[in-house]
Write a protein that holds these residues in place. Structure first.
Motif, PDB file in Angstrom:
ATOM      1  N   MET A   1      -6.973  16.256   0.100  1.00 27.53           N
ATOM      2  CA  MET A   1      -5.469  15.560   0.338  1.00 27.53           C
ATOM      3  C   MET A   1      -5.378  13.842   0.186  1.00 27.53           C
ATOM      4  SD  MET A   1      -2.987  15.978   3.453  1.00 27.53           S
ATOM      5  CE  MET A   1      -1.472  15.189   3.579  1.00 27.53           C
ATOM      6  N   THR A   2      -4.558  13.547  -0.408  1.00 21.04           N
ATOM      7  CA  THR A   2      -4.417  11.976  -0.764  1.00 21.04           C
ATOM      8  C   THR A   2      -3.805  11.794   0.508  1.00 21.04           C
ATOM      9  OG1 THR A   2      -3.841  12.326  -2.880  1.00 21.04           O
ATOM     10  CG2 THR A   2      -3.242  10.382  -1.981  1.00 21.04           C
ATOM     11  N   LYS A   3      -4.464  10.497   1.126  1.00 21.27           N
ATOM     12  CA  LYS A   3      -4.172   9.831   2.539  1.00 21.27           C
ATOM     13  C   LYS A   3      -2.859   8.989   2.007  1.00 21.27           C
ATOM     14  CE  LYS A   3      -8.914   9.639   4.481  1.00 21.27           C
ATOM     15  NZ  LYS A   3      -9.654   8.962   4.976  1.00 21.27           N
ATOM     16  N   LEU A   4      -2.120   8.709   3.082  1.00 23.41           N
ATOM     17  CA  LEU A   4      -0.960   8.237   3.287  1.00 23.41           C
ATOM     18  C   LEU A   4      -1.382   6.832   4.227  1.00 23.41           C
ATOM     19  CD1 LEU A   4       2.114   7.532   3.058  1.00 23.41           C
ATOM     20  CD2 LEU A   4       2.470   9.010   4.889  1.00 23.41           C
ATOM     21  N   SER A   5      -1.092   5.720   3.568  1.00 24.86           N
ATOM     22  CA  SER A   5      -1.300   4.404   4.513  1.00 24.86           C
ATOM     23  C   SER A   5       0.177   3.953   4.509  1.00 24.86           C
ATOM     24  CB  SER A   5      -2.419   3.691   3.597  1.00 24.86           C
ATOM     25  OG  SER A   5      -2.535   2.475   4.421  1.00 24.86           O
ATOM     26  N   VAL A   6       0.576   3.593   5.729  1.00 25.80           N
ATOM     27  CA  VAL A   6       2.070   2.991   5.743  1.00 25.80           C
ATOM     28  C   VAL A   6       1.885   1.681   5.854  1.00 25.80           C
ATOM     29  CG1 VAL A   6       3.783   2.983   7.261  1.00 25.80           C
ATOM     30  CG2 VAL A   6       2.674   5.051   7.020  1.00 25.80           C
ATOM     31  N   ASN A   7       2.471   0.961   5.108  1.00 22.79           N
ATOM     32  CA  ASN A   7       2.813  -0.414   4.970  1.00 22.79           C
ATOM     33  C   ASN A   7       3.809  -1.063   6.067  1.00 22.79           C
ATOM     34  OD1 ASN A   7       3.334  -3.482   4.218  1.00 22.79           O
ATOM     35  ND2 ASN A   7       2.485  -3.047   2.385  1.00 22.79           N
ATOM     36  N   ILE A   8       3.194  -1.847   6.889  1.00 24.13           N
ATOM     37  CA  ILE A   8       4.342  -2.189   7.989  1.00 24.13           C
ATOM     38  C   ILE A   8       4.785  -3.475   7.640  1.00 24.13           C
ATOM     39  CG2 ILE A   8       3.310  -0.635   9.649  1.00 24.13           C
ATOM     40  CD1 ILE A   8       1.739  -2.782  11.120  1.00 24.13           C
ATOM     41  N   ASN A   9       4.758  -4.098   6.691  1.00 24.24           N
ATOM     42  CA  ASN A   9       5.400  -5.348   6.459  1.00 24.24           C
ATOM     43  C   ASN A   9       6.650  -5.433   6.843  1.00 24.24           C
ATOM     44  OD1 ASN A   9       2.997  -6.278   5.539  1.00 24.24           O
ATOM     45  ND2 ASN A   9       3.751  -7.109   3.669  1.00 24.24           N
ATOM     46  N   LEU A 184     -14.904   5.221 -10.128  1.00 24.31           N
ATOM     47  CA  LEU A 184     -14.012   4.533  -9.392  1.00 24.31           C
ATOM     48  C   LEU A 184     -12.909   5.289  -8.480  1.00 24.31           C
ATOM     49  CD1 LEU A 184     -12.870   1.415 -11.835  1.00 24.31           C
ATOM     50  CD2 LEU A 184     -14.355   1.206 -10.059  1.00 24.31           C
ATOM     51  N   GLY A 185     -13.003   4.723  -7.225  1.00 26.04           N
ATOM     52  CA  GLY A 185     -11.885   5.496  -6.392  1.00 26.04           C
ATOM     53  C   GLY A 185     -10.454   5.048  -6.888  1.00 26.04           C
ATOM     54  N   ILE A 186      -9.622   5.782  -6.560  1.00 25.79           N
ATOM     55  CA  ILE A 186      -8.152   5.731  -7.076  1.00 25.79           C
ATOM     56  C   ILE A 186      -7.423   5.535  -6.103  1.00 25.79           C
ATOM     57  CG2 ILE A 186      -6.391   6.376  -8.850  1.00 25.79           C
ATOM     58  CD1 ILE A 186      -8.819   7.832 -10.280  1.00 25.79           C
ATOM     59  N   ASN A 187      -6.435   4.372  -5.910  1.00 26.15           N
ATOM     60  CA  ASN A 187      -5.433   4.408  -4.824  1.00 26.15           C
ATOM     61  C   ASN A 187      -4.242   4.326  -5.769  1.00 26.15           C
ATOM     62  OD1 ASN A 187      -7.314   4.471  -2.876  1.00 26.15           O
ATOM     63  ND2 ASN A 187      -7.374   2.085  -2.499  1.00 26.15           N
ATOM     64  N   ALA A 188      -3.171   4.149  -5.130  1.00 26.77           N
ATOM     65  CA  ALA A 188      -1.772   3.922  -6.076  1.00 26.77           C
ATOM     66  C   ALA A 188      -0.697   3.327  -4.967  1.00 26.77           C
ATOM     67  CB  ALA A 188      -1.150   5.013  -6.877  1.00 26.77           C
ATOM     68  N   GLY A 189       0.176   2.566  -5.521  1.00 27.84           N
ATOM     69  CA  GLY A 189       1.206   2.012  -4.549  1.00 27.84           C
ATOM     70  C   GLY A 189       2.108   1.133  -5.378  1.00 27.84           C
ATOM     71  N   HIS A 190       3.365   1.188  -4.837  1.00 26.43           N
ATOM     72  CA  HIS A 190       4.539   0.127  -5.270  1.00 26.43           C
ATOM     73  C   HIS A 190       5.817   1.182  -5.706  1.00 26.43           C
ATOM     74  CE1 HIS A 190       6.070  -4.129  -5.567  1.00 26.43           C
ATOM     75  NE2 HIS A 190       6.670  -3.336  -6.654  1.00 26.43           N
ATOM     76  N   ASP A 191       6.828   0.966  -5.064  1.00 33.27           N
ATOM     77  CA  ASP A 191       8.125   1.605  -5.414  1.00 33.27           C
ATOM     78  C   ASP A 191       7.918   3.173  -5.378  1.00 33.27           C
ATOM     79  OD1 ASP A 191       9.345  -0.591  -5.442  1.00 33.27           O
ATOM     80  OD2 ASP A 191       9.500  -0.483  -7.767  1.00 33.27           O
ATOM     81  N   LEU A 192       6.952   3.738  -4.654  1.00 32.86           N
ATOM     82  CA  LEU A 192       6.705   5.215  -4.412  1.00 32.86           C
ATOM     83  C   LEU A 192       7.840   5.558  -3.440  1.00 32.86           C
ATOM     84  CD1 LEU A 192       2.994   5.651  -4.755  1.00 32.86           C
ATOM     85  CD2 LEU A 192       4.659   5.968  -6.305  1.00 32.86           C
ATOM     86  N   ASP A 193       8.610   6.660  -3.582  1.00 35.18           N
ATOM     87  CA  ASP A 193       9.265   7.309  -2.500  1.00 35.18           C
ATOM     88  C   ASP A 193       9.442   8.814  -2.449  1.00 35.18           C
ATOM     89  OD1 ASP A 193      11.006   7.904  -4.706  1.00 35.18           O
ATOM     90  OD2 ASP A 193      12.140   6.259  -4.598  1.00 35.18           O
ATOM     91  N   LEU A 194      10.172   9.556  -1.672  1.00 37.43           N
ATOM     92  CA  LEU A 194      10.306  11.014  -1.393  1.00 37.43           C
ATOM     93  C   LEU A 194      10.745  11.535  -2.798  1.00 37.43           C
ATOM     94  CD1 LEU A 194      11.780  10.895   1.934  1.00 37.43           C
ATOM     95  CD2 LEU A 194       9.484  11.644   1.391  1.00 37.43           C
ATOM     96  N   LEU A 207      -6.086  11.039  -6.763  1.00 37.14           N
ATOM     97  CA  LEU A 207      -5.814   9.930  -5.959  1.00 37.14           C
ATOM     98  C   LEU A 207      -6.315   9.937  -4.500  1.00 37.14           C
ATOM     99  CD1 LEU A 207      -1.914   9.380  -6.650  1.00 37.14           C
ATOM    100  CD2 LEU A 207      -3.637   7.996  -7.024  1.00 37.14           C
ATOM    101  N   ASP A 208      -6.976   8.852  -3.711  1.00 35.77           N
ATOM    102  CA  ASP A 208      -7.360   8.802  -2.827  1.00 35.77           C
ATOM    103  C   ASP A 208      -6.662   8.542  -1.982  1.00 35.77           C
ATOM    104  OD1 ASP A 208     -10.575   9.331  -3.103  1.00 35.77           O
ATOM    105  OD2 ASP A 208     -10.418   7.725  -4.577  1.00 35.77           O
ATOM    106  N   GLU A 209      -5.577   7.640  -2.065  1.00 44.59           N
ATOM    107  CA  GLU A 209      -4.868   7.299  -1.036  1.00 44.59           C
ATOM    108  C   GLU A 209      -3.392   6.541  -1.978  1.00 44.59           C
ATOM    109  OE1 GLU A 209      -6.678   4.218   1.617  1.00 44.59           O
ATOM    110  OE2 GLU A 209      -5.178   2.659   0.975  1.00 44.59           O
ATOM    111  N   VAL A 210      -2.319   6.600  -1.141  1.00 46.46           N
ATOM    112  CA  VAL A 210      -1.175   6.024  -1.447  1.00 46.46           C
ATOM    113  C   VAL A 210      -0.698   5.015  -0.552  1.00 46.46           C
ATOM    114  CG1 VAL A 210      -0.210   7.640  -3.262  1.00 46.46           C
ATOM    115  CG2 VAL A 210       0.316   7.459  -0.992  1.00 46.46           C
ATOM    116  N   SER A 211      -0.378   3.860  -0.826  1.00 45.13           N
ATOM    117  CA  SER A 211       0.189   2.664   0.210  1.00 45.13           C
ATOM    118  C   SER A 211       1.506   2.778   0.141  1.00 45.13           C
ATOM    119  CB  SER A 211      -0.474   1.627   0.244  1.00 45.13           C
ATOM    120  OG  SER A 211       0.039   0.401   0.887  1.00 45.13           O
TER     121      SER A 211
END
Length: 237
Positions: A1-9, A184-194, A207-211
């Motif tokens: 399962m791809t992990k969910l990292s929550v950006n709290i900015n 290489l491990g693979i993450n992804a992020g930016h403008d991802l939504d439901l 995908l290892d992780e999305v932020s």
């Protein structure tokens, strides 16, 4: 399962708009973990307009999942992350006045700088990811600077998703295939939504992780933070 990292900015942005300590950034991180997030991401910038360096030190004391610190590797940033030693540092080439990250690294042009920076971070036991556009040549360049992972910059995918999702995802599929050739491990992020997250995950099961930060916090205004995190996790299953 791809992990969910929550950006709290955005939690910090709301706090800073009024001063004081409401909402409390540390409590928000703890709540995100309690509600199912598998990581916490912060992106401190030089002007500290949202996450402040003090926040990062305080968060290190409470985050029990993966702590991911993003940022441009200025001397001040390198000092911060080598003192804190998070599980992951994501290097992003954003200008000091950038509203949000808007491009990945030119891993060929910045090869020497990235190689030196990554070597220093790895010497402190930190896993390193670098922000890159979905370009096979730049992914190969990322492998040559010996990063552990790449984070695919997904703004182009998000913009093209509703017009032609197959076309929008195509360069990311090619980039992931190239990354796998270099282990290489693979993450992804930016403008991802439901709306667009499930298709991304289904198309890129490696995908290892999305932020995710902005969209998730916006959704939480309507659905509540706990329910929202669960909604995002369901898209990743």
């Amino acid at each position: 399962m791809t992990k969910l990292s929550v950006n709290i900015n955005k939690i910090a942005t709301l706090r800073n708009a009024r001063g004081g300590d409401r909402p409390n950034v540390v409590q928000a991180a703890k709540d995100c973990e309690r509600f199912g997030a598998q990581g916490i991401t912060v992106h401190p910038r030089p002007d500290q307009r949202h996450i402040r360096y003090r926040d990062v030190y305080e968060l290190k004391e409470v985050v029990t999942t993966e702590f991911n610190i993003e940022g441009n590797p200025t001397p001040e940033f390198i000092k911060l992350v080598t003192e804190i030693k998070p599980e992951q540092v994501t290097l992003v080439p954003d200008a000091p006045d950038a509203i949000t990250s808007n491009a990945g690294w030119d891993t060929i042009h910045h090869k020497d700088f990235l190689t030196q920076t990554i070597l220093e971070l790895k010497s402190h036991g930190i896993r390193v990811s670098i922000f890159v556009d979905p370009d096979e040549g730049l992914v190969e360049g990322a492998a040559l600077v010996e990063t552990d992972r790449i984070e695919l910059y997904t703004e182009a995918y998000a913009k093209g998703y509703h017009q032609n999702k197959e076309q929008a995802i195509a360069p990311y599929i090619r980039a992931v295939k190239r990354a796998q050739e270099f282990a290489l491990g693979i993450n992804a992020g930016h403008d991802l939504d439901l709306d667009n997250l499930k298709y991304l995950k289904d198309s890129l099961p490696q995908l290892d992780e999305v932020s995710i930060g902005h969209a998730l916090i916006c959704d939480a205004l309507y659905f509540g933070l706990e329910n929202t995190i669960q909604l995002y996790l369901r898209q990743l299953k």
